[in-house]
Design a protein around this motif. Structure first.
Motif, PDB file in Angstrom:
ATOM      1  N   UNK A 193       0.856  -1.183   0.000  1.00 31.69           N
ATOM      2  CA  UNK A 193       0.000   0.000   0.000  1.00 31.69           C
ATOM      3  C   UNK A 193       0.895   1.237   0.000  1.00 31.69           C
ATOM      4  N   UNK A 194       0.697   2.102  -0.970  1.00 32.45           N
ATOM      5  CA  UNK A 194       1.491   3.327  -1.070  1.00 32.45           C
ATOM      6  C   UNK A 194       0.692   4.508  -0.517  1.00 32.45           C
ATOM      7  N   UNK A 195       1.387   5.364   0.242  1.00 27.98           N
ATOM      8  CA  UNK A 195       0.750   6.573   0.770  1.00 27.98           C
ATOM      9  C   UNK A 195       1.395   7.790   0.110  1.00 27.98           C
ATOM     10  N   UNK A 196       0.711   8.932   0.095  1.00 29.59           N
ATOM     11  CA  UNK A 196       1.292  10.124  -0.534  1.00 29.59           C
ATOM     12  C   UNK A 196       2.650  10.468   0.064  1.00 29.59           C
ATOM     13  N   UNK A 197       3.513  11.048  -0.762  1.00 32.64           N
ATOM     14  CA  UNK A 197       4.862  11.391  -0.310  1.00 32.64           C
ATOM     15  C   UNK A 197       5.317  12.696  -0.930  1.00 32.64           C
ATOM     16  N   UNK A 198       6.330  13.293  -0.306  1.00 33.54           N
ATOM     17  CA  UNK A 198       6.958  14.510  -0.822  1.00 33.54           C
ATOM     18  C   UNK A 198       8.463  14.320  -0.768  1.00 33.54           C
ATOM     19  N   UNK A 199       9.221  15.052  -1.598  1.00 36.54           N
ATOM     20  CA  UNK A 199      10.683  14.918  -1.534  1.00 36.54           C
ATOM     21  C   UNK A 199      11.240  15.516  -0.248  1.00 36.54           C
ATOM     22  N   UNK A 200      12.253  14.868   0.293  1.00 35.66           N
ATOM     23  CA  UNK A 200      12.918  15.388   1.481  1.00 35.66           C
ATOM     24  C   UNK A 200      13.698  16.642   1.124  1.00 35.66           C
ATOM     25  N   UNK A 201      13.562  17.727   1.892  1.00 35.77           N
ATOM     26  CA  UNK A 201      14.317  18.955   1.611  1.00 35.77           C
ATOM     27  C   UNK A 201      15.825  18.685   1.607  1.00 35.77           C
ATOM     28  N   UNK A 202      16.473  19.099   0.540  1.00 34.25           N
ATOM     29  CA  UNK A 202      17.911  18.907   0.429  1.00 34.25           C
ATOM     30  C   UNK A 202      18.317  17.536  -0.080  1.00 34.25           C
ATOM     31  N   UNK A 203      17.328  16.636  -0.247  1.00 36.26           N
ATOM     32  CA  UNK A 203      17.622  15.278  -0.695  1.00 36.26           C
ATOM     33  C   UNK A 203      16.400  14.780  -1.455  1.00 36.26           C
TER      34      UNK A 203
END
Length: 377
Positions: free
Chosen positions: A58-68
Motif C-alpha cells: 500500500x502506497x501513501x502520498x509522499x513529498x521529496x525530502x528537503x535537500x535530498x
C-alpha cells in the motif's frame, strides 16, 4: 502470522532500509506468513515493484525530502489505518520509523496492535548535516524516543546503535543484525575481463559502494585516488554526486549497479572502503567481506561490530582522512595481507544468512505476542 510493515522506504528506492524491508517481507512470505507493506509512493517516473511481489504493498502520498529530493517522505494518511484494519495484523513492524513511522505507530496503538520498532537510520546526524531538514538533533532524538518507547520492542542493528539508543532514554532495546547473501557475493565472481577494463595497467582496485551523499564522506577517498598504481572505483549515485565527482576527479564512477553485476564488481576489487562515520550497521561492509575483501572503515557505528581490526580489515578514527589513507596504503603495498584479510572476512560472514536473520525477526514478533497474551491474562 499476519504482519504489517510500515516503512520509510521501499524499492524502487535503493538504500539499506528499502533493501532490508524487502528481505524481511520476502522471508515472511517464504515461511508461510502474510506480510503487508505500507510505504511512501515513489517519485514520479520511478516504477514501483508492487505488481511483481507476492504480497500487497500500500502506497501513501509522499513529498521529496528537503535537500535530498530523491528520498521521499511518507505523509500521514487515512490509508495507514485503513490498511491495518483490512489486513488485521498480529504485529506491526515499524521500519526505521520517523516520518511515516510516527502516524503508523499511532494508528497501530489506536487499534491495540503490538509493535516492533526497528532502528536503522541515524536521523539526528542527518539533522546536523542537512540544513533544510527542519529538525535539530535534539528534537529528532525526542521524536525517536516518543516513537520507540511507545513500541513493545526496539531492535538495533549494532552495539553502537543500541548504546546510543539507551543513552538517549530509549527502553526495551534488543540487537537484531542483518544478513548477507554469501552466494551472490562471493570471491568466485571475480572477473578477469572486468578487472582489465577497470585496471588496464594492473592497478590495485579500491572501491566504494553506496549512496553519494554528504554523510558518506566519499571525498575522503581523494588522496587514495591519487596514489600511484591505484584506481578508485565508486559505485552509486545520490544528491552529492556532483560534489564528489569534483572532489575525486581521478575516481572511476560507475553509477548504480545491482544484482549479479554488482557482485562481479565487488569480487573484482582488491580493497573496500566505507568512509562515513554514521552507519548504524554497514550492509556494504558485509557484502564486501562476503566477496573476500579487506575493509577499511571508521571506528564508529556498525563497522565496529563487523570488522576485526588487523584481522579482517582496519578501523580508523572517524573523519581522519590521513588515517584512512594510511590504512589503505598498507593494504595496497601488501598483496599477501590483502588476501589473508579477505579470506578471514569471508569466513566471518559465511553463516550470516538472511534466512537465519529473518527467523530471528520472527522470534521477536512471537516474543511480543506472548508478552501481550500474558499481560491480557
Amino acid at each position: 502470522m499476519r504482519v504489517a510493515i510500515i516503512t520509510e522506504s521501499f524499492p524502487p528506492d535503493v538504500n539499506g532500509v528499502a533493501g532490508s524491508v524487502l528481505r524481511a517481507a520476502d522471508h515472511l512470505h517464504a515461511r508461510g506468513h502474510e506480510p503487508l507493506v505500507i510505504a511512501p509512493a515513489p517519485a514520479a517516473g520511478m516504477r514501483a515493484v508492487t505488481g511483481a511481489l507476492p504480497y500487497p504493498v500500500v502506497r501513501v502520498p509522499s513529498v521529496p525530502m528537503p535537500g535530498y529530493g530523491r528520498f521521499r517522505l511518507g505523509l500521514p494518511s487515512r490509508r495507514i489505518a485503513a490498511a491495518l484494519t483490512a489486513h488485521r495484523p498480529d504485529v506491526v513492524h515499524l521500519a526505521s520509523p520517523f516520518f511515516l513511522g510516527g502516524p503508523g505507530a499511532r494508528a497501530a496503538r489506536e487499534l491495540g496492535l503490538p509493535t516492533v520498532a526497528v532502528y536503522q537510520t541515524d536521523v539526528p546526524a542527518y539533522a546536523k548535516l542537512y540544513p533544510g531538514f527542519g529538525w535539530s538533533a535534539a528534537a529528532a532524538w525526542r521524536w525517536l524516543r516518543h516513537i520507540h518507547n511507545g513500541a513493545d520492542r526496539t531492535l538495533a542493528p549494532s552495539t553502537a546503535s543500541a548504546t546510543a539508543l539507551h543513552s538517549h532514554g530509549i527502553e526495551r532495546v534488543w540487537l537484531w543484525r542483518r544478513g548477507v547473501d554469501a552466494v551472490r557475493f562471493d570471491p568466485a565472481h571475480r572477473d578477469a575481463d572486468l578487472r582489465r577494463a577497470l585496471a588496464p595497467n594492473g592497478e590495485v582496485l579500491v572501491g566504494y559502494v553506496g549512496r553519494l551523499a554528504v554523510e558518506k564522506r566519499v571525498e575522503l577517498l581523494a588522496p587514495v585516488a591519487r596514489m600511484p598504481g591505484v584506481r578508485v572505483i565508486i559505485v552509486g549515485d545520490g544528491p552529492a554526486a556532483a560534489a564528489i565527482h569534483k572532489a575525486v576527479p581521478e575516481g572511476n564512477f560507475l553509477g548504480v549497479r545491482k544484482g549479479d553485476q554488482l557482485a562481479r564488481i565487488y569480487a573484482s576489487l582488491d580493497v573496500f572502503v566505507t568512509p562515513g562515520p554514521f552507519e548504524t550497521f554497514g550492509q556494504t561492509v558485509q557484502e564486501a567481506q562476503a566477496s573476500g575483501l579487506p575493509v577499511v572503515a571508521p571506528a564508529a557505528g556498525g563497522p565496529i561490530d563487523l570488522i576485526d581490526h588487523g584481522t579482517t580489515g582496519f578501523l580508523v578514527p572517524p573523519d581522519d582522512g590521513d588515517a584512512l589513507t594510511d590504512a589503505v596504503a598498507t593494504l595496497v603495498r601488501d598483496t599477501e595481507l590483502r588476501q589473508r584479510m579477505g579470506l578471514a572476512a569471508r569466513a566471518v560472514v559465511a553463516g550470516r544468512t538472511w534466512s537465519a536473520v529473518g527467523d530471528e525477526l520472527i522470534g521477536h514478533y512471537r516474543a511480543i505476542q506472548r508478552s501481550m497474551t500474558l499481560g491480557a491474562a
